[in-house]
Design an enzyme around this catalytic site. Structure first.
Site, PDB file in Angstrom:
ATOM      1  N   SER A   1       1.136  -1.230   0.213  1.00 32.79           N
ATOM      2  CA  SER A   1       0.229   0.071  -0.041  1.00 32.79           C
ATOM      3  C   SER A   1       0.694   1.025   0.131  1.00 32.79           C
ATOM      4  O   SER A   1       0.355   2.439   0.117  1.00 32.79           O
ATOM      5  CB  SER A   1      -0.849   0.155   1.148  1.00 32.79           C
ATOM      6  OG  SER A   1      -2.559  -0.615   0.807  1.00 32.79           O
TER       7      SER A   1
ATOM      8  N   LYS B   1      -0.148   3.504  -2.818  1.00 33.10           N
ATOM      9  CA  LYS B   1      -0.693   4.441  -2.158  1.00 33.10           C
ATOM     10  C   LYS B   1      -0.950   6.094  -2.185  1.00 33.10           C
ATOM     11  O   LYS B   1      -1.448   7.110  -2.719  1.00 33.10           O
ATOM     12  CB  LYS B   1      -1.746   4.200  -1.578  1.00 33.10           C
ATOM     13  CG  LYS B   1      -3.391   2.976  -1.681  1.00 33.10           C
ATOM     14  CD  LYS B   1      -3.533   2.830  -0.318  1.00 33.10           C
ATOM     15  CE  LYS B   1      -5.361   1.461  -1.312  1.00 33.10           C
ATOM     16  NZ  LYS B   1      -4.141   0.393  -0.296  1.00 33.10           N
TER      17      LYS B   1
ATOM     18  N   SER C   1      -5.398   4.018   4.354  1.00 36.14           N
ATOM     19  CA  SER C   1      -4.948   3.059   3.533  1.00 36.14           C
ATOM     20  C   SER C   1      -5.925   1.915   2.340  1.00 36.14           C
ATOM     21  O   SER C   1      -6.083   0.593   2.188  1.00 36.14           O
ATOM     22  CB  SER C   1      -4.301   1.609   3.612  1.00 36.14           C
ATOM     23  OG  SER C   1      -3.334   1.453   2.489  1.00 36.14           O
TER      24      SER C   1
ATOM     25  N   LYS D   1       2.995   6.759   5.409  1.00 31.02           N
ATOM     26  CA  LYS D   1       2.500   5.670   4.732  1.00 31.02           C
ATOM     27  C   LYS D   1       2.757   4.511   4.747  1.00 31.02           C
ATOM     28  O   LYS D   1       4.233   4.034   4.809  1.00 31.02           O
ATOM     29  CB  LYS D   1       2.405   5.642   2.558  1.00 31.02           C
ATOM     30  CG  LYS D   1       0.968   4.695   2.051  1.00 31.02           C
ATOM     31  CD  LYS D   1      -0.612   5.415   2.491  1.00 31.02           C
ATOM     32  CE  LYS D   1      -1.524   4.297   2.187  1.00 31.02           C
ATOM     33  NZ  LYS D   1      -1.217   3.387   3.093  1.00 31.02           N
TER      34      LYS D   1
END
Length: 299
Positions: free
Chosen positions: A87, A90, A147, A249
């Protein structure tokens, strides 16, 4: 056949299929916005990007610490080895979404249409319903904090007509930002052996995201996000626990292990720390914390 040889073969097949899909993806989903339809037509004419062969190692470990103000490398372990981003992907989905606002294609209040495909994505998700809408701002917060995979696909479909077309645009943007070892085939980071990056490329992306769009810095610092009456806790466990951490993130799939790009500021010093391939969430967080403390103390 060895596992590594099998994975190389599988990666080549998946990449070929993905590139073919990108070349033919011109029709937007039924729920795509008109601006997304136009973007899909433009995307169809983009040249196919060629890549040097790269096979990521399952749960391979990488780490990188940069001075976030200057880009100076302070610490590196396998920083240029191919890895699965999970992820961390993203960050690029957010970059593309913010760029659509900057260009005037969207506003923060613009509605994004939710297709059945987007709504059906596996967790993590916020439970979007097919036929509903979510604003650009809500989508950005859901990506940064939770997320959410359903939101990631919705963004892709609305901006480019399809996730395959959006992934091609993501990779083109990666090249423009100097991410020379990154290839995207989806907008979420869900498992795909053809989706490859490096710790260094993820550090570059994190820095580009924060420098180009500083007005959204609070999204990455948020400890929770509320949507449709439900509150979702941030996936970044270091927020509020490690002094100075202000984003960015997390990511996890079985192939990648536990990933984190973290930014931190103390006094006049700024760091960006990347760890990919942590053996557990706890181990990843402990290593990122160790690197933050060590490099702030180093002065």
């Amino acid at each position: 056949m060895s596992f590594s040889r099998f994975l190389r073969s599988l990666s080549a097949v998946v990449l070929a299929v993905s590139l073919a899909a990108c070349q033919t993806a011109g029709a937007p989903s039924q729920s795509g916005a008109s601006s997304g339809q136009a973007a899909a037509v433009q995307t169809a004419s983009l040249p196919v990007v060629s890549y040097a062969p790269a096979t990521a190692q399952e749960r391979g470990f990488s780490a990188l610490v940069l001075n976030a103000a200057t880009g100076q490398e302070l610490y590196a372990v396998n920083a240029d080895a191919p890895r699965f981003p999970a992820s961390l992907t993203k960050m690029m989905t957010l970059y593309m979404l913010f760029e659509s606002v900057s260009s005037g294609e969207n506003r923060l209040s613009s509605p994004l249409n939710i297709s059945a495909n987007a709504a059906s994505q596996p967790p993590a998700k916020i439970g979007l319903k097919a036929g509903s809408t979510i604003s650009v701002e809500q989508a950005a917060r859901a990506l940064a904090v939770k997320s959410a995979n359903d939101v990631g696909v919705a963004v892709a479909e609305n901006l480019a007509g399809s996730e395959a077309a959006f992934a091609r645009e993501m990779t083109q943007k990666a090249r423009a930002l100097g991410l020379s070892r990154t290839r995207f085939v989806n907008a979420t980071g869900l498992p795909d052996p053809a989706q490859v990056t490096t710790a260094r490329d993820m550090a570059k992306l994190g820095l580009a995201l924060k420098r180009r769009f500083p007005q959204y810095a609070s999204y990455y610092r948020a400890k929770s996000f509320t949507y449709n009456g439900r509150t979702f806790r941030a996936t970044n466990n270091l927020l509020g626990k490690v002094q100075g951490v202000d984003g960015l993130k997390t990511g996890y799939v079985r192939m990648s292990g536990y990933n984190l790009v973290a930014t931190a500021r103390r006094g006049g010093k700024q760091l960006i720390v990347v760890v990919i391939g942590g053996q557990s969430e706890t181990a990843r967080d402990a290593e990122v914390t160790r690197l933050i403390e060590a490099h702030f103390q180093a002065g």
